[in-house]
Design an enzyme around this catalytic site. Structure first.
Site, PDB file in Angstrom:
ATOM      1  N   SER A  34      -0.001  11.513  10.482  1.00  0.00           N
ATOM      2  CA  SER A  34      -0.173  10.553   9.160  1.00  0.00           C
ATOM      3  C   SER A  34      -1.193  10.955   8.279  1.00  0.00           C
ATOM      4  O   SER A  34      -1.189  10.567   7.087  1.00  0.00           O
ATOM      5  CB  SER A  34      -0.373   9.040   9.547  1.00  0.00           C
ATOM      6  OG  SER A  34      -1.591   8.854  10.175  1.00  0.00           O
ATOM      7  N   ASP A 302      -8.630   2.872   5.235  1.00  0.00           N
ATOM      8  CA  ASP A 302      -8.256   1.730   6.223  1.00  0.00           C
ATOM      9  C   ASP A 302      -8.943   2.191   7.571  1.00  0.00           C
ATOM     10  O   ASP A 302      -9.636   2.825   7.637  1.00  0.00           O
ATOM     11  CB  ASP A 302      -6.730   1.561   6.160  1.00  0.00           C
ATOM     12  CG  ASP A 302      -6.028   2.846   6.945  1.00  0.00           C
ATOM     13  OD1 ASP A 302      -6.851   4.017   7.241  1.00  0.00           O
ATOM     14  OD2 ASP A 302      -4.826   3.051   6.963  1.00  0.00           O
ATOM     15  N   HIS A 305      -7.700   6.156   8.088  1.00  0.00           N
ATOM     16  CA  HIS A 305      -7.385   7.121   7.288  1.00  0.00           C
ATOM     17  C   HIS A 305      -8.546   7.310   6.131  1.00  0.00           C
ATOM     18  O   HIS A 305      -8.918   6.300   5.700  1.00  0.00           O
ATOM     19  CB  HIS A 305      -6.185   6.995   6.507  1.00  0.00           C
ATOM     20  CG  HIS A 305      -5.238   7.172   7.536  1.00  0.00           C
ATOM     21  ND1 HIS A 305      -4.559   5.976   8.056  1.00  0.00           N
ATOM     22  CD2 HIS A 305      -4.568   8.238   8.253  1.00  0.00           C
ATOM     23  CE1 HIS A 305      -3.744   6.117   8.879  1.00  0.00           C
ATOM     24  NE2 HIS A 305      -3.567   7.332   9.124  1.00  0.00           N
TER      25      HIS A 305
END
Ligand SMILES: *[C@@H]1O[C@H](CO)[C@@H](O)[C@H](O)[C@H]1NC(C)=O
Ligand SMILES: *[C@@H]1O[C@H](CO)[C@@H](O)[C@H](O)[C@H]1NC(C)=O
Length: 338
Positions: A34, A302, A305
């Site tokens: 991600s 967040d 990340h």
């Protein structure tokens, strides 16, 4: 907690970033999770998503499925002059299922390599020559620790492996996967270390002693993996003809960001800009949640990340850092023009 567990089912995505041939590097292939996803995840059946506001709040096209407020490190890298002369990203590999494992990403690339050979009239030596000039950017492993080894309420991995044997086992798999990429034509390969996941808001919220001190045992486990990866790069460069593997030590680079946060303009390093609960790290940023105002001064976007501001510095380091502690044995700019 059910949400977190489901949401964190390891997402590893194959992204292929291509562009029209440029003098130095005709193409950039991206393998990873991600941290580098540009939206491939949107098509997967998973709760781990970023295709809603405020993800992308600072990205020109808005919401794309990127797990940050703006650009990822590879977006930024792709805009560096000697990589690709424009931010013209094209998504070519799509995943199926709830995540795309590294083995599957390598298989996807196998298909791409075959397609390329067909494109060149079946001349595999021409295709090989073309691929040898491309950069392969590979980053793996964070999820093996975050969502497996240290997710002890779900997996018993940590009872079956010591941190040392777990790192060794991941490196063995990784070695086979990178060798396969080499066999398929990859010559210029950037492998990235696992960052300081003991310092992300998610782990701070769960395990930090005082809410801001990084979780030492997680960072120590990750450093074993990183040391193994650096050795692997050295070995590949010695043994594989024409191979030029570069190790980007994002762990070391991130340490610099933490140690010199003031210098880099970060005033908040232990909380997500958007999130829920302790450290804004107990849940990811929720749909339509209001993020923090000063996103340039937050290290983390967040629970997991980094912000675009942090990604800019990390990408810049990997591209042009003169320090072999950060990029070894050379930086990406040198790799591109080698
Ligand atoms: C394949 O491409 C190479 C250039 O990389 C060329 O030298 C060779 O003649 C080509 N082979 C065929 C069969 O066209
Ligand atoms: C938490 O502990 C670390 C290490 O002992 C210390 O440097 C830091 O200032 C502490 N933070 C808070 C908020 O107490």
């Amino acid at each position: 907690m059910g949400f977190i567990v489901a949401a964190l089912v390891a997402i590893r995505l194959a992204l292929l970033v291509g562009a029209r041939p440029e003098p130095q590097v005709p193409c950039l292939f991206i393998f990873g999770d991600s941290l580098v996803d540009n939206g491939n995840n949107n098509g997967l059946l998973t709760l781990s998503r970023a295709n809603y506001m405020p993800y992308g709040v600072d990205f020109p096209q808005g919401v794309t499925g990127r797990f940050t407020n703006g650009r990822t490190t590879v977006d930024i890298l792709g805009q560096c002059p000697s990589i690709l002369n424009k931010p013209g990203f094209r998504r070519m590999i799509r995943g199926q299922g709830d995540h795309v494992s590294m083995n599957q990403q390598v298989q996807n690339f196998e298909r791409t390599a075959r397609r390329l050979t067909r494109l060149f009239g079946g001349n595999s030596s021409y295709a090989g020559e073309y691929l040898s000039r491309c950069i392969f950017h590979v980053g793996m492993g964070s999820n093996d620790y975050l969502n497996n080894y240290f997710m002890t309420n779900v997996y018993d991995t940590s009872t079956r492996y010591t941190t040392r044997s777990y790192a060794a086992s991941l490196i063995r798999d990784y070695s086979a996967q990178l060798t396969r990429l080499y066999d398929l034509g990859a010559r210029k390969v950037v492998v990235t270390a696992i960052g300081q996941i003991g310092c992300i808001p998610y782990e701070l919220s769960r395990l930090s002693r005082n809410g801001s001190e990084c979780v030492g045992n997680i960072n120590r486990a990750v450093q074993m993996f990183n040391a193994g990866l650096r050795n692997l790069v050295t070995r590949f460069n010695r043994r594989l003809p024409d191979a030029c593997f570069v190790f980007f030590n994002s762990y070391f680079a991130f340490q610099d960001l933490l140690d010199n946060s003031g210098y880099y303009g970060f005033s908040v390093t232990d909380k997500g800009c958007c999130g829920v609960g302790r450290n804004n790290g107990q849940l990811t940023c929720l749909p339509f949640q209001q993020p923090c105002e000063e996103r340039e001064s937050y290290l983390f976007w967040d629970a997991f990340h980094p912000t675009e501001a942090a990604n800019v510095i990390l990408a810049r380091k990997s591209y042009s850092s003169p320090s072999t502690d950060e990029v070894y044995p050379m930086n990406i700019q040198q790799l591109a023009s080698s």
